[in-house]
Design an enzyme around this catalytic site. Sequence first.
Site, PDB file in Angstrom:
ATOM      1  CG  ASP A   1       0.030   0.066   2.452  1.00  0.00           C
ATOM      2  OD1 ASP A   1       1.198   0.827   2.353  1.00  0.00           O
ATOM      3  OD2 ASP A   1      -0.778   0.475   3.949  1.00  0.00           O
TER       4      ASP A   1
ATOM      5  CG  ASP B   1       1.578   2.831   4.829  1.00  0.00           C
ATOM      6  OD1 ASP B   1       0.810   2.821   4.640  1.00  0.00           O
ATOM      7  OD2 ASP B   1       2.463   2.158   4.407  1.00  0.00           O
TER       8      ASP B   1
ATOM      9  CG  ASP C   1      -3.508   2.742   5.047  1.00  0.00           C
ATOM     10  OD1 ASP C   1      -4.764   2.431   4.620  1.00  0.00           O
ATOM     11  OD2 ASP C   1      -2.515   1.769   5.925  1.00  0.00           O
TER      12      ASP C   1
HETATM   13  P1  8DG Z   1       3.965  -2.455   2.525  1.00  0.00           P
HETATM   14  O1  8DG Z   1       3.026  -1.451   2.899  1.00  0.00           O
HETATM   15  O2  8DG Z   1       5.604  -1.753   2.127  1.00  0.00           O
HETATM   16  O3  8DG Z   1       3.532  -3.706   2.429  1.00  0.00           O
HETATM   17  O4  8DG Z   1       4.967  -2.637   4.269  1.00  0.00           O
HETATM   18  P2  8DG Z   1       4.991  -1.090   5.016  1.00  0.00           P
HETATM   19  O5  8DG Z   1       4.163   0.156   4.880  1.00  0.00           O
HETATM   20  O6  8DG Z   1       5.710  -1.774   6.440  1.00  0.00           O
HETATM   21  O7  8DG Z   1       3.791  -2.087   5.994  1.00  0.00           O
HETATM   22  P3  8DG Z   1       2.455  -1.054   6.584  1.00  0.00           P
HETATM   23  O8  8DG Z   1       1.342  -2.214   6.701  1.00  0.00           O
HETATM   24  O9  8DG Z   1       1.151  -0.458   5.313  1.00  0.00           O
HETATM   25  O10 8DG Z   1       2.197  -0.508   7.805  1.00  0.00           O
HETATM   26  C1  8DG Z   1       3.273   0.888   7.690  1.00  0.00           C
HETATM   27  C2  8DG Z   1       3.457   1.737   9.493  1.00  0.00           C
HETATM   28  O11 8DG Z   1       1.767   1.922  10.212  1.00  0.00           O
HETATM   29  C3  8DG Z   1       3.342  -0.392  10.386  1.00  0.00           C
HETATM   30  O12 8DG Z   1       4.834  -0.258  10.746  1.00  0.00           O
HETATM   31  C4  8DG Z   1       2.848  -0.256  11.534  1.00  0.00           C
HETATM   32  C5  8DG Z   1       1.887   0.857  11.473  1.00  0.00           C
HETATM   33  N1  8DG Z   1       0.513   1.183  11.089  1.00  0.00           N
HETATM   34  C6  8DG Z   1      -0.112  -0.199  10.592  1.00  0.00           C
HETATM   35  N2  8DG Z   1      -1.382  -0.023  11.392  1.00  0.00           N
HETATM   36  C7  8DG Z   1      -1.022   1.354  12.122  1.00  0.00           C
HETATM   37  C8  8DG Z   1      -1.671   1.542  13.358  1.00  0.00           C
HETATM   38  O13 8DG Z   1      -3.574   1.676  13.548  1.00  0.00           O
HETATM   39  N3  8DG Z   1      -1.404   2.214  14.309  1.00  0.00           N
HETATM   40  C9  8DG Z   1      -0.031   3.051  13.976  1.00  0.00           C
HETATM   41  N4  8DG Z   1       0.327   3.804  14.747  1.00  0.00           N
HETATM   42  N5  8DG Z   1       0.111   2.391  13.049  1.00  0.00           N
HETATM   43  C10 8DG Z   1      -0.144   1.671  12.187  1.00  0.00           C
HETATM   44  O14 8DG Z   1      -0.239  -1.012  10.249  1.00  0.00           O
HETATM   45 MN    MN Z   2       2.432   0.288   3.594  1.00  0.00          MN
HETATM   46 MN    MN Z   3      -0.807   0.728   5.241  1.00  0.00          MN
END
Ligand code: 8DG
Ligand code: MN
Ligand code: MN
Length: 388
Positions: free
Chosen positions: A204, A206, A312
């Site tokens: 995704d 972020d 996100d």
């Molecule tokens: P990817 O998308 O490239 O596969 O990997 P990523 O970017 O490292 O993973 P991610 O699932 O998109 O999550 C990014 C960061 O966001 C991860 O360190 C955890 C954090 N995160 C969530 N949900 C939540 C939440 O509800 N609260 C907080 N504080 N952090 C969150 O994914």
């Molecule tokens: Mn991500």
């Molecule tokens: Mn994410």
Amino acid sequence: VEPSPTVPVFTLNAYGCQRRTPLLHHNNVLTDALLVLAENAEFNEDEGRSVAFKRAASVLKALPHTVRGMEELQGLPCLGGHSQRVIKEILEEGKSREVEATLQSQQFQAMKALTGIFGVGVKTADRWFREGLRQPSDVVDTGQKLNHTQEAGIRYYEDLNTPVTRAEADAIGQIVEEAVQAVLPGATITLTGGFRRGKPTGHDVDFLITHPEEGKEENLMPKVVSWLDDRGLLLYQKTTRNSYLEAKDGPARPPHNMDRFERCFSIFRLDRPHRRPEQQPQAGGECQAQVGGTLLGQGSEESRDWKAVRVDLVVTPASQFAFALLGWTGSQLFERELRRWAVHEKHMSLSSHALYDSTQNRYLRGSTEEEIFTHLGLEFVPPSERNA
Ligand code: 8DG
Ligand code: MN
Ligand code: MN
């Protein structure tokens, strides 16, 4: 194992947040295997076991060399008996029987395919598996009751299981930037998550959104979402408002890692750059999903000039920005290790909103990530080295 003077001995600190973990490392054969077992433990809802395998893999990622013998593991933290047996077998035989069997197992394959549906967690996937479902098309064929998120997850299954490229992330960034400037001039967006750590692809994209003037960011998300929606750029969105201050338990001790920012889980409709026919990717070339797009309602590949991308969005007040940035950059294990370090070594509680010092009974300010590391008594780890 006997110590051997000819073997270079590297020691590593026990917490993932005390180490530098680059994206590219030297032990993929071993870490891939351990992460299969970690994922399988997750599918079996054994979080303790899953984290143990992830920590073991993470230690190997931080090593500056390729492990060739068990004696090189001396003095390394987080390598439990089970992980060591797997490593030993791979070093000696080239592969681990347990890992091979896991990869071959119907349960693992089905759980992987079913949890690959956006909105489907381990519990739902496990129930479906026990009812005989094996893949997303079975979910459609057996007429399972789905919520809106899962419906979107099924509809865009192929796209959402195709890695998002950095170029796509940047294109989404431009759109989000335009939306944010249109509804609140002066607001800023910051790319976080895996892309901030230097990953070339992700599942995704972020973004953190903030405004230098505290308070200006309030209720920004609905406006951003409307701007995007009015232009047909959103295929799905679920917005949650900020609940940080109104939460019963108050801001004093954020109890778990779910934060309470205004946030939006969404799926963007991203236009594909125009390609001439000879530049079209070959059919199936970059697609991981086994399910036909037509079956799941995506329409035929050739007729589509857009891609569904998970995005996100999180809105944060300026005073919490550094905490949110640190909390959303990941990796997930790095975050987990930071919080564990804070609690067990510093009697502090770290969230994506704040850092609370239980010894002094007060919040510690942080306007940069560097300051937060200093409060925690940790050496600063740059985002590109947080791939724990
Ligand atoms: P990817 O998308 O490239 O596969 O990997 P990523 O970017 O490292 O993973 P991610 O699932 O998109 O999550 C990014 C960061 O966001 C991860 O360190 C955890 C954090 N995160 C969530 N949900 C939540 C939440 O509800 N609260 C907080 N504080 N952090 C969150 O994914
Ligand atoms: Mn991500
Ligand atoms: Mn994410």
